[in-house]
Design a protein around this motif. Sequence first.
Motif, mmCIF file in Angstrom:
data_model
loop_
_atom_site.group_PDB
_atom_site.id
_atom_site.type_symbol
_atom_site.label_atom_id
_atom_site.label_comp_id
_atom_site.label_asym_id
_atom_site.label_seq_id
_atom_site.Cartn_x
_atom_site.Cartn_y
_atom_site.Cartn_z
ATOM 1 N N TYR A 1 0.846 -1.191 0.000
ATOM 2 C CA TYR A 1 0.000 0.000 0.000
ATOM 3 C C TYR A 1 0.889 1.251 0.000
ATOM 4 C CZ TYR A 1 -3.201 -3.588 1.736
ATOM 5 O OH TYR A 1 -3.926 -4.729 1.888
ATOM 6 N N THR A 2 0.421 2.303 -0.635
ATOM 7 C CA THR A 2 1.141 3.580 -0.651
ATOM 8 C C THR A 2 0.510 4.519 0.367
ATOM 9 O OG1 THR A 2 1.774 3.350 -2.972
ATOM 10 C CG2 THR A 2 1.835 5.567 -2.032
ATOM 11 N N ILE A 3 1.285 4.880 1.362
ATOM 12 C CA ILE A 3 0.834 5.816 2.400
ATOM 13 C C ILE A 3 1.370 7.197 2.032
ATOM 14 C CG2 ILE A 3 0.764 6.303 4.864
ATOM 15 C CD1 ILE A 3 -0.361 3.539 4.066
ATOM 16 N N THR A 4 0.494 8.173 1.953
ATOM 17 C CA THR A 4 0.897 9.534 1.621
ATOM 18 C C THR A 4 0.986 10.358 2.903
ATOM 19 O OG1 THR A 4 -0.146 9.424 -0.562
ATOM 20 C CG2 THR A 4 0.313 11.621 0.330
ATOM 21 N N VAL A 5 2.173 10.926 3.140
ATOM 22 C CA VAL A 5 2.394 11.798 4.304
ATOM 23 C C VAL A 5 2.341 13.239 3.810
ATOM 24 C CG1 VAL A 5 3.993 12.476 6.119
ATOM 25 C CG2 VAL A 5 3.837 10.068 5.416
ATOM 26 N N THR A 6 1.513 14.049 4.453
ATOM 27 C CA THR A 6 1.326 15.438 4.037
ATOM 28 C C THR A 6 1.806 16.373 5.137
ATOM 29 O OG1 THR A 6 -0.588 14.848 2.671
ATOM 30 C CG2 THR A 6 -0.343 17.175 3.289
ATOM 31 N N GLY A 7 2.608 17.368 4.739
ATOM 32 C CA GLY A 7 3.059 18.399 5.664
ATOM 33 C C GLY A 7 2.467 19.726 5.255
ATOM 34 N N THR A 8 1.894 20.445 6.227
ATOM 35 C CA THR A 8 1.232 21.715 5.928
ATOM 36 C C THR A 8 1.703 22.772 6.918
ATOM 37 O OG1 THR A 8 -0.734 20.533 5.144
ATOM 38 C CG2 THR A 8 -0.981 22.885 5.648
ATOM 39 N N GLY A 9 2.112 23.937 6.386
ATOM 40 C CA GLY A 9 2.548 25.025 7.255
ATOM 41 C C GLY A 9 2.921 26.240 6.449
ATOM 42 N N GLY A 10 2.683 27.433 7.022
ATOM 43 C CA GLY A 10 3.048 28.682 6.346
ATOM 44 C C GLY A 10 2.367 28.847 5.007
ATOM 45 N N GLY A 11 1.185 28.265 4.846
ATOM 46 C CA GLY A 11 0.462 28.357 3.596
ATOM 47 C C GLY A 11 0.983 27.422 2.518
ATOM 48 N N LEU A 12 1.929 26.540 2.864
ATOM 49 C CA LEU A 12 2.503 25.612 1.902
ATOM 50 C C LEU A 12 2.159 24.179 2.268
ATOM 51 C CD1 LEU A 12 6.096 27.144 1.562
ATOM 52 C CD2 LEU A 12 4.105 27.592 0.104
ATOM 53 N N THR A 13 2.065 23.314 1.257
ATOM 54 C CA THR A 13 1.793 21.901 1.477
ATOM 55 C C THR A 13 2.747 21.072 0.623
ATOM 56 O OG1 THR A 13 -0.544 22.283 1.975
ATOM 57 C CG2 THR A 13 0.087 20.052 1.290
ATOM 58 N N HIS A 14 3.364 20.056 1.226
ATOM 59 C CA HIS A 14 4.232 19.127 0.499
ATOM 60 C C HIS A 14 3.928 17.713 0.962
ATOM 61 C CE1 HIS A 14 6.655 22.117 -1.525
ATOM 62 N NE2 HIS A 14 6.801 22.777 -0.375
ATOM 63 N N THR A 15 4.191 16.751 0.099
ATOM 64 C CA THR A 15 3.906 15.350 0.442
ATOM 65 C C THR A 15 5.123 14.468 0.192
ATOM 66 O OG1 THR A 15 3.074 14.844 -1.771
ATOM 67 C CG2 THR A 15 1.465 15.606 -0.145
ATOM 68 N N ALA A 16 5.097 13.332 0.859
ATOM 69 C CA ALA A 16 6.079 12.267 0.638
ATOM 70 C C ALA A 16 5.317 10.955 0.766
ATOM 71 C CB ALA A 16 7.202 12.337 1.660
ATOM 72 N N THR A 17 5.836 9.878 0.174
ATOM 73 C CA THR A 17 5.144 8.591 0.237
ATOM 74 C C THR A 17 6.001 7.547 0.907
ATOM 75 O OG1 THR A 17 5.939 7.963 -1.953
ATOM 76 C CG2 THR A 17 3.803 9.074 -1.837
ATOM 77 N N VAL A 18 5.296 6.627 1.584
ATOM 78 C CA VAL A 18 5.927 5.466 2.213
ATOM 79 C C VAL A 18 5.215 4.224 1.698
ATOM 80 C CG1 VAL A 18 6.404 4.256 4.372
ATOM 81 C CG2 VAL A 18 6.532 6.762 4.284
ATOM 82 N N SER A 19 5.967 3.287 1.143
ATOM 83 C CA SER A 19 5.379 2.040 0.645
ATOM 84 C C SER A 19 5.316 1.039 1.790
ATOM 85 C CB SER A 19 6.236 1.482 -0.503
ATOM 86 O OG SER A 19 5.722 0.248 -0.945
ATOM 87 N N LEU A 20 4.095 0.625 2.156
ATOM 88 C CA LEU A 20 3.892 -0.315 3.251
ATOM 89 C C LEU A 20 3.549 -1.686 2.676
ATOM 90 C CD1 LEU A 20 3.355 -1.198 6.208
ATOM 91 C CD2 LEU A 20 0.992 -0.359 5.886
ATOM 92 N N THR A 21 4.355 -2.675 3.056
ATOM 93 C CA THR A 21 4.075 -4.056 2.662
ATOM 94 C C THR A 21 3.634 -4.829 3.889
ATOM 95 O OG1 THR A 21 5.684 -3.985 0.869
ATOM 96 C CG2 THR A 21 5.005 -6.157 1.647
ATOM 97 N N VAL A 22 2.406 -5.332 3.864
ATOM 98 C CA VAL A 22 1.879 -6.146 4.962
ATOM 99 C C VAL A 22 2.094 -7.610 4.607
ATOM 100 C CG1 VAL A 22 -0.154 -6.771 6.307
ATOM 101 C CG2 VAL A 22 0.170 -4.389 5.548
ATOM 102 N N THR A 23 2.772 -8.356 5.471
ATOM 103 C CA THR A 23 3.034 -9.781 5.224
ATOM 104 C C THR A 23 2.280 -10.626 6.235
ATOM 105 O OG1 THR A 23 5.013 -9.730 6.620
ATOM 106 C CG2 THR A 23 5.322 -9.311 4.279
#
Length: 875
Positions: free
Chosen positions: A747-769
Motif C-alpha cells: 500500500y502507498t501511504i501519503t504523508v502530508t506536511g502543511t505550514g506557512g500556507g505551503l503543502t508538500h507530500t512524501a510517500t511510504v510504501s507499506l508491505t503487509v506480510t
Amino acid sequence: MTRTIGRILIATAVLLSAASIAAQAQTLMTHHVRDAVRDGRAQAVGRLPASQTMQLDIVLPIRDQSGLDAFLSEVNDPTSFSYRRFLTPTEFTARFGPTQQDYDAVLSFAKSNGLTVVGGSRDGMEVQVKGPVSAVEAAFHVSMHTYRHPTENRVFYGPDREPTTSLPFQLWHVSGLDNYSIPHPMLIKKSDYAAAHGMDVEKVVQHATTGSGPSASFLGSDMRAAYYGGTALTGAGQNLGLFEFEGTDLADLNTYYKSVGQTLAITPVLLSTDGTSTACLDTRAGGDCDDTEQTLDMTQALGMAPGLASLVVYIGSTDTAIISAMTTHSPLPLTIGCSWGWTPADASTLDPYFEKMSAQGQNFFAASGDSSTWSKSNEAWPADDANVVSVGGTDLVTASAAGAWQSETAWTDSGGGISPDSIAIPAWQKLSGVINSSNKGSTTLRNGPDVSANANFTFYTCADQAACMANEYGGTSFAAPMWAGYIALANEQLANNGEAPLSFINPTIYAQNITSSYATDFHDITSGTSGSYSAVTGYDLVTGWGSPNGVGLINALAPTSATPAFTIAASPTSVSVVQGSSGSSTIATSVSGGFDSAVALSASWQPAGVTVTFSPTSIAAPGSGTSTLTLAVASTVATGTYTITVTGSGDSITHTATVSLTVTATATPAFTLAASPTSVSVVQGKSGTSTITTTVSGGFSSAVALTASGQPTGVTATFNPTSIAAPGSGTSTLTLAVASTAVAGTYTITVTGTGGGLTHTATVSLTVTAASAGTFAISVSPTSGYLDQGQSGYGVVTTTVSGGFDAAISLSATGLPTGVTGSFSPTSIAAPGSGSSDFTLTVARNAPTGTYPITITGTSGGVTHSTTLEFTVRR
C-alpha cells in the motif's frame, strides 16, 4: 604436516579465547600484542600476579583527523593564509582534542574498573591510571602473561590479546601494557665499540681531535663555533625540551661547567611527567641510574644555545606521558631533543602527538641510532617516523680549538636507511632530486636520517659524580640536542623579526636543498660509509642533507629584512551574502623586519547599500593580528559580484587585500518533506516506523503539521510529534500499526506536511506480510579450537530469528568431557531471540586429553536447534 596443523590450531585457540569479548567491546585504534607473542617466538612462562600494581597511560584519539590533516597542510604552506599561524594547546583541544564528555567518560571508565587516576589532562589527550593487574585485566579484557624474550636473556610481560573496552568510542592507545622493549640511550662508549669490532681502542678515532676541552675533546661550545660561528644569537627567549626516560643529577652538569671553566647561565628544570623520579642515583649511591645521556643532552643543547629562556628536562616511564607533557607545558618547548630509542608495539603510537606538535609550531629531533643501517633487529624508532626530524652522525674536524668548521665525514656507526616499520615515504622525500640511484633510497618508504652533526668519540662528558671523561663517548645522542639548540637560534631570529616560529622544518629544508641554496645552507657530507650506505653528493642515508652551515641555514629558515614591512590577507577571500543579511571575513596582518606600528584598516569600492565595518578598526602595534570585516548588505542592493578592497596603513606603509562579495537575491520561504526509509515491511499484528524529516529554506518559519492518508483497513498511522515546531526543520516518527486482520499486500501511504500556507507530500510504501510462527538459527564462533589443561577460553554463541519469531531462547550444552565445565553468559537470549552469549569453557588440570564434539542447543517453546563445537583438550 604436523607443524601446519599446529599453527592452525593455535590460531583457532586465539579466536576461541577472544571472540566473545571482541564481539561486544570497542577495539583500540593501535595494536598492543607484540609480534613475537603473536607468532609464537616468545614462549609463555606464566602470568603477572593479580595483586601486582601497574601504571598505564590511556590515550584518547584525535577527534577530527581529516580536519587536522587539512590544517597541517595549510599551516606548513607558505602560500596559505594559515601559514605558521599555530594553535595553542587549548585551541588544539577545542578543535581536535577529545571532548569534555569523552574525557570524562574515560575517567569514569577507569574508576569503575578499580583503577586510580593519578595524572593526565584533557589537553594532553591522556588519563594516567594505576591499579592491580586484576583490575587492568578486567578493564581491558586481557590476561597479563609473562614470556621468554626471543632475543634478550630476560622475561617480559604483555597482554595475551588486543585490549578492548566497554566505552562507547575507540581509544587510541594504552601505554604500559608491556615491557618488551626497554628504552636505551643513543650513545656508545669507545671501549665498548672497540671490543665489539675487535680493534685497538686507540685506533677508533683515526685523526687528532681539535676541541677546546681536556685532551682536545669537544665541548658543546665547540659545536656552536663549528655549526653556527656567530655571536648575535644565543637562544634568547626560546624554550627547549629534552625527552628523557630517567632522571639526572644536576651536580654532574655543574661539574662539567666548572671543569671547563664556563658559566652555566640557567638552571634546567627537571619535570616528572608521570611520577617517575627526577633523581638519578648511581650504583655507588645505592641506585642503578646512569645520567651520562641526560647530562650530555643538556651540555649539547646549552652549548649551542647558551642564552635559552628555559631548558626543561621531561622525565617519565612511558613515551606517551612524556610527549603529552611536552605538548601542554607552559612555556611550550618549540624545539625538542630525543636521544633515546625504543620499539613500540605499534609504530604509529606517538603520531597524534607529533601531529599536535606540528600544529603548535614544535620541532622534534630524534637521534637516528648508533648501530649503522636500520633493520627489524636494529631499529632506531622514533627516528624513522615521518613526523620527526631524524638526526644522523658525522665525524667533525675543526680548524682549531673553539674554531670554525674545517671538514666532516660520515660517522661509521651513524644510524640510517629505509624505515623498518614500513612507514610510507613523506611528500617532501618524493621531491625530484632527493632519492636517486646514488643514495639507494626507497621511493615508497620513509628514508633517514634527515640531517646530521658530530657523533664521533670526541666529546667531553661528566656523569654519575665520577671523574669526567674526554674522547670516550660518541653517538647520535649528541647530535639531536645540538640540532634542537641550533633551530632555537633560528626561532630567536624570527622572533627578533616579529615573526612566528618555524613550522616542521623537513618540508622546508628538503624543498630548499634541491635548489642552488643547498651549499649555502648545509655542509654536504660526501665521504664515509656506515653499514649498507655511503655518504654521497646531496641527500644520503647516512648523514641526510649533512650538518648546518653556520648562519646560512638560519638565514634561509629565518630571513632577515633590513626594511620594516607588513603583509595583509583576507580569509575567506570570497563571501556570499543574501540581500538583507551580512557576511564576514578575517583580515590578518603579519610584520617583519622590525616593523612596529599600529595598522589602520579601511575599505573601498563597496557598492551603495553595503556597509563595511572592522572589529577592531586597527591592529595594535607591533602590527601582527586579526580583525573581523563585516559586510552588511541592504535588501535594496542589486545582485551581483563586487570586489571590496581592504587597505592596511601603518608607519607610512600601505598594503591591500581584496574580498569578492557576491550578493544573492532573497530566497522564497519554503520547506521540503522526506521519509526514510521509503519502504516498510510489517508482519500482521506488528508495527513499523519511518522517520519523516522537514527542512526549511529561504527564511521559512512556521510549524509544519503532519497527516497520513491511503492506509488500508486495519492499519493505523500516528506521528510523534504530530507537527514540527517552528521554524519548521526537524523530524517526526511515523508509526504504522498493522492489525492481525489487515489484508496482506503493498500500500502507498501519503504523508502530508502543511505550514506557512505551503503543502508538500512524501510517500511510504507499506508491505503487509502474513504472520507466521517463525524460527531461529544457532551458531558458534569459532567452530573448533583447543585449550590446555588448566586453562579457560571463550566462544560466542549467536542466535538469529526470522519469519516473525519472537520469544526468548534458552541455551544448554552437552557432550562436555570429564573435567571440563561450560557456562553461558547470559544463559538465555531475550525475546525476540536474536543475540549472542559468551560460552566459557574451563578445563581442569586433570581433564583427559582428546577431541570432543560439544553440542550447543537453543530451545524455545517447541522449537529446538543445535550447533557443534569441536573442542580439543591438550596437555
